[in-house]
Scaffold this motif. Structure first.
Motif, PDB file in Angstrom:
ATOM      1  N   MET A   1      -2.791  -9.012   6.087  1.00  8.38           N
ATOM      2  CA  MET A   1      -2.516  -8.792   4.694  1.00  8.38           C
ATOM      3  C   MET A   1      -2.439  -7.291   4.434  1.00  8.38           C
ATOM      4  O   MET A   1      -3.254  -6.518   4.909  1.00  8.38           O
ATOM      5  CB  MET A   1      -3.609  -9.409   3.826  1.00  8.38           C
ATOM      6  CG  MET A   1      -3.389  -9.035   2.398  1.00  8.38           C
ATOM      7  SD  MET A   1      -4.433  -9.589   1.047  1.00  8.38           S
ATOM      8  CE  MET A   1      -5.828 -10.364   1.642  1.00  8.38           C
ATOM      9  N   SER A   2      -1.464  -6.854   3.646  1.00  7.07           N
ATOM     10  CA  SER A   2      -1.277  -5.449   3.292  1.00  7.07           C
ATOM     11  C   SER A   2      -2.092  -5.106   2.054  1.00  7.07           C
ATOM     12  O   SER A   2      -2.373  -5.958   1.227  1.00  7.07           O
ATOM     13  CB  SER A   2       0.193  -5.163   3.017  1.00  7.07           C
ATOM     14  OG  SER A   2       0.961  -5.409   4.154  1.00  7.07           O
ATOM     15  N   PHE A   3      -2.432  -3.839   1.933  1.00  4.79           N
ATOM     16  CA  PHE A   3      -3.148  -3.382   0.749  1.00  4.79           C
ATOM     17  C   PHE A   3      -2.709  -1.973   0.397  1.00  4.79           C
ATOM     18  O   PHE A   3      -2.167  -1.254   1.237  1.00  4.79           O
ATOM     19  CB  PHE A   3      -4.665  -3.463   0.949  1.00  4.79           C
ATOM     20  CG  PHE A   3      -5.160  -2.740   2.167  1.00  4.79           C
ATOM     21  CD1 PHE A   3      -5.548  -1.410   2.108  1.00  4.79           C
ATOM     22  CD2 PHE A   3      -5.255  -3.392   3.394  1.00  4.79           C
ATOM     23  CE1 PHE A   3      -6.001  -0.744   3.226  1.00  4.79           C
ATOM     24  CE2 PHE A   3      -5.715  -2.732   4.528  1.00  4.79           C
ATOM     25  CZ  PHE A   3      -6.087  -1.401   4.435  1.00  4.79           C
ATOM     26  N   ALA A   4      -2.921  -1.574  -0.854  1.00  5.06           N
ATOM     27  CA  ALA A   4      -2.589  -0.233  -1.321  1.00  5.06           C
ATOM     28  C   ALA A   4      -3.746   0.700  -1.030  1.00  5.06           C
ATOM     29  O   ALA A   4      -4.901   0.292  -0.985  1.00  5.06           O
ATOM     30  CB  ALA A   4      -2.302  -0.265  -2.816  1.00  5.06           C
ATOM     31  N   VAL A   5      -3.413   1.976  -0.856  1.00  5.36           N
ATOM     32  CA  VAL A   5      -4.415   2.997  -0.588  1.00  5.36           C
ATOM     33  C   VAL A   5      -4.226   4.116  -1.602  1.00  5.36           C
ATOM     34  O   VAL A   5      -3.104   4.561  -1.833  1.00  5.36           O
ATOM     35  CB  VAL A   5      -4.259   3.560   0.847  1.00  5.36           C
ATOM     36  CG1 VAL A   5      -5.257   4.672   1.109  1.00  5.36           C
ATOM     37  CG2 VAL A   5      -4.374   2.454   1.882  1.00  5.36           C
ATOM     38  N   CYS A   6      -5.332   4.562  -2.215  1.00  9.30           N
ATOM     39  CA  CYS A   6      -5.272   5.656  -3.192  1.00  9.30           C
ATOM     40  C   CYS A   6      -6.517   6.524  -3.053  1.00  9.30           C
ATOM     41  O   CYS A   6      -7.634   6.018  -3.081  1.00  9.30           O
ATOM     42  CB  CYS A   6      -5.188   5.100  -4.607  1.00  9.30           C
ATOM     43  SG  CYS A   6      -5.200   6.378  -5.885  1.00  9.30           S
ATOM     44  N   SER A  78      -0.656   5.478  -0.401  1.00 14.61           N
ATOM     45  CA  SER A  78      -0.069   4.880   0.790  1.00 14.61           C
ATOM     46  C   SER A  78      -0.251   3.368   0.720  1.00 14.61           C
ATOM     47  O   SER A  78      -0.673   2.823  -0.302  1.00 14.61           O
ATOM     48  CB  SER A  78      -0.742   5.444   2.053  1.00 14.61           C
ATOM     49  OG  SER A  78      -0.086   4.990   3.214  1.00 14.61           O
ATOM     50  N   ALA A  79       0.062   2.725   1.811  1.00  9.50           N
ATOM     51  CA  ALA A  79      -0.193   1.293   1.976  1.00  9.50           C
ATOM     52  C   ALA A  79      -0.736   1.117   3.386  1.00  9.50           C
ATOM     53  O   ALA A  79      -0.675   2.031   4.212  1.00  9.50           O
ATOM     54  CB  ALA A  79       1.084   0.482   1.783  1.00  9.50           C
ATOM     55  N   SER A  80      -1.266  -0.025   3.656  1.00  8.94           N
ATOM     56  CA  SER A  80      -1.831  -0.273   4.978  1.00  8.94           C
ATOM     57  C   SER A  80      -0.720  -0.295   6.033  1.00  8.94           C
ATOM     58  O   SER A  80       0.443  -0.574   5.725  1.00  8.94           O
ATOM     59  CB  SER A  80      -2.587  -1.595   4.985  1.00  8.94           C
ATOM     60  OG  SER A  80      -1.732  -2.648   4.621  1.00  8.94           O
ATOM     61  N   PRO A  89       1.288  -3.208  13.725  1.00  4.76           N
ATOM     62  CA  PRO A  89       0.553  -2.256  12.880  1.00  4.76           C
ATOM     63  C   PRO A  89      -0.159  -1.142  13.654  1.00  4.76           C
ATOM     64  O   PRO A  89      -0.420  -0.080  13.102  1.00  4.76           O
ATOM     65  CB  PRO A  89      -0.457  -3.121  12.137  1.00  4.76           C
ATOM     66  CG  PRO A  89      -0.287  -4.499  12.588  1.00  4.76           C
ATOM     67  CD  PRO A  89       0.826  -4.567  13.564  1.00  4.76           C
ATOM     68  N   GLN A  90      -0.444  -1.345  14.911  1.00  7.89           N
ATOM     69  CA  GLN A  90      -1.153  -0.327  15.696  1.00  7.89           C
ATOM     70  C   GLN A  90      -0.221   0.768  16.218  1.00  7.89           C
ATOM     71  O   GLN A  90      -0.684   1.743  16.784  1.00  7.89           O
ATOM     72  CB  GLN A  90      -1.871  -0.961  16.904  1.00  7.89           C
ATOM     73  CG  GLN A  90      -2.984  -1.901  16.544  1.00  7.89           C
ATOM     74  CD  GLN A  90      -2.467  -3.279  16.147  1.00  7.89           C
ATOM     75  OE1 GLN A  90      -1.345  -3.651  16.430  1.00  7.89           O
ATOM     76  NE2 GLN A  90      -3.298  -4.029  15.451  1.00  7.89           N
ATOM     77  N   ALA A 130       0.249   9.148  11.018  1.00  8.93           N
ATOM     78  CA  ALA A 130       0.110   7.775  11.502  1.00  8.93           C
ATOM     79  C   ALA A 130       0.778   6.763  10.577  1.00  8.93           C
ATOM     80  O   ALA A 130       1.473   5.855  11.019  1.00  8.93           O
ATOM     81  CB  ALA A 130      -1.365   7.436  11.684  1.00  8.93           C
ATOM     82  N   THR A 131       0.575   6.906   9.271  1.00  5.47           N
ATOM     83  CA  THR A 131       1.114   5.968   8.294  1.00  5.47           C
ATOM     84  C   THR A 131       1.762   6.766   7.155  1.00  5.47           C
ATOM     85  O   THR A 131       1.179   7.756   6.695  1.00  5.47           O
ATOM     86  CB  THR A 131      -0.008   5.071   7.732  1.00  5.47           C
ATOM     87  OG1 THR A 131      -0.609   4.373   8.837  1.00  5.47           O
ATOM     88  CG2 THR A 131       0.527   4.059   6.749  1.00  5.47           C
TER      89      THR A 131
END
Length: 137
Positions: A1-6, A78-80, A89-90, A130-131
């Motif tokens: 599952m993806s998630f937002a990053v802040c 960002s997002a995951s 994802p790695q 990385a992301t």
């Protein structure tokens, strides 16, 4: 599952030079791909973050600012990794361009709606780490 990053960080005038140097890659950033892409969106490439913030402050602040005052806030959005590279994802530094483009458009639309262009001093997109992520001051 993806998630937002802040991440949200207060900035004083003394922090702006380091933020600018990091965002525009005028200082070494050891965890980045030297061949990766980064760019500023819609702002003068020849100005520092400090100059861009001071232009905004001159428009809105009509009194003397204390030396130790918070003059800006930096958001790192960002997002995951699972969102940008769902099949692997790695895989550091890789991403699907269409997903980055969609994320960037939605993120910019959200920021402009929430804060209005008059309050946004700088936006830098980093695709060389990385992301994918963006720094908004």
């Amino acid at each position: 599952m993806s998630f937002a990053v802040c991440r949200v960080k207060k900035l004083k005038a003394s922090n702006l030079s380091a933020v600018s140097n990091h965002n525009m890659r005028t200082m070494p950033v050891p965890h980045r791909d030297p061949h990766g892409q980064f760019y500023r969106l819609g702002f003068d490439q020849n100005k520092t973050t400090s100059e861009l913030v001071n232009e905004k402050l001159d428009k809105f602040v009509k009194k003397q600012i204390r030396k130790d005052a918070v003059v800006a806030v930096e958001l790192v959005l960002s997002a995951s990794p699972e969102y940008f590279r769902p099949t692997n994802p790695q895989s550091w530094g890789q991403y699907e361009k269409d997903r980055v483009d969609a994320w960037q458009k939605k993120t910019i639309d959200f920021i402009r709606q929430k804060y209005k262009d008059a309050r946004i001093a700088d936006i830098c997109v980093h695709l060389d780490e990385a992301t994918p992520h963006m720094h908004i001051v």
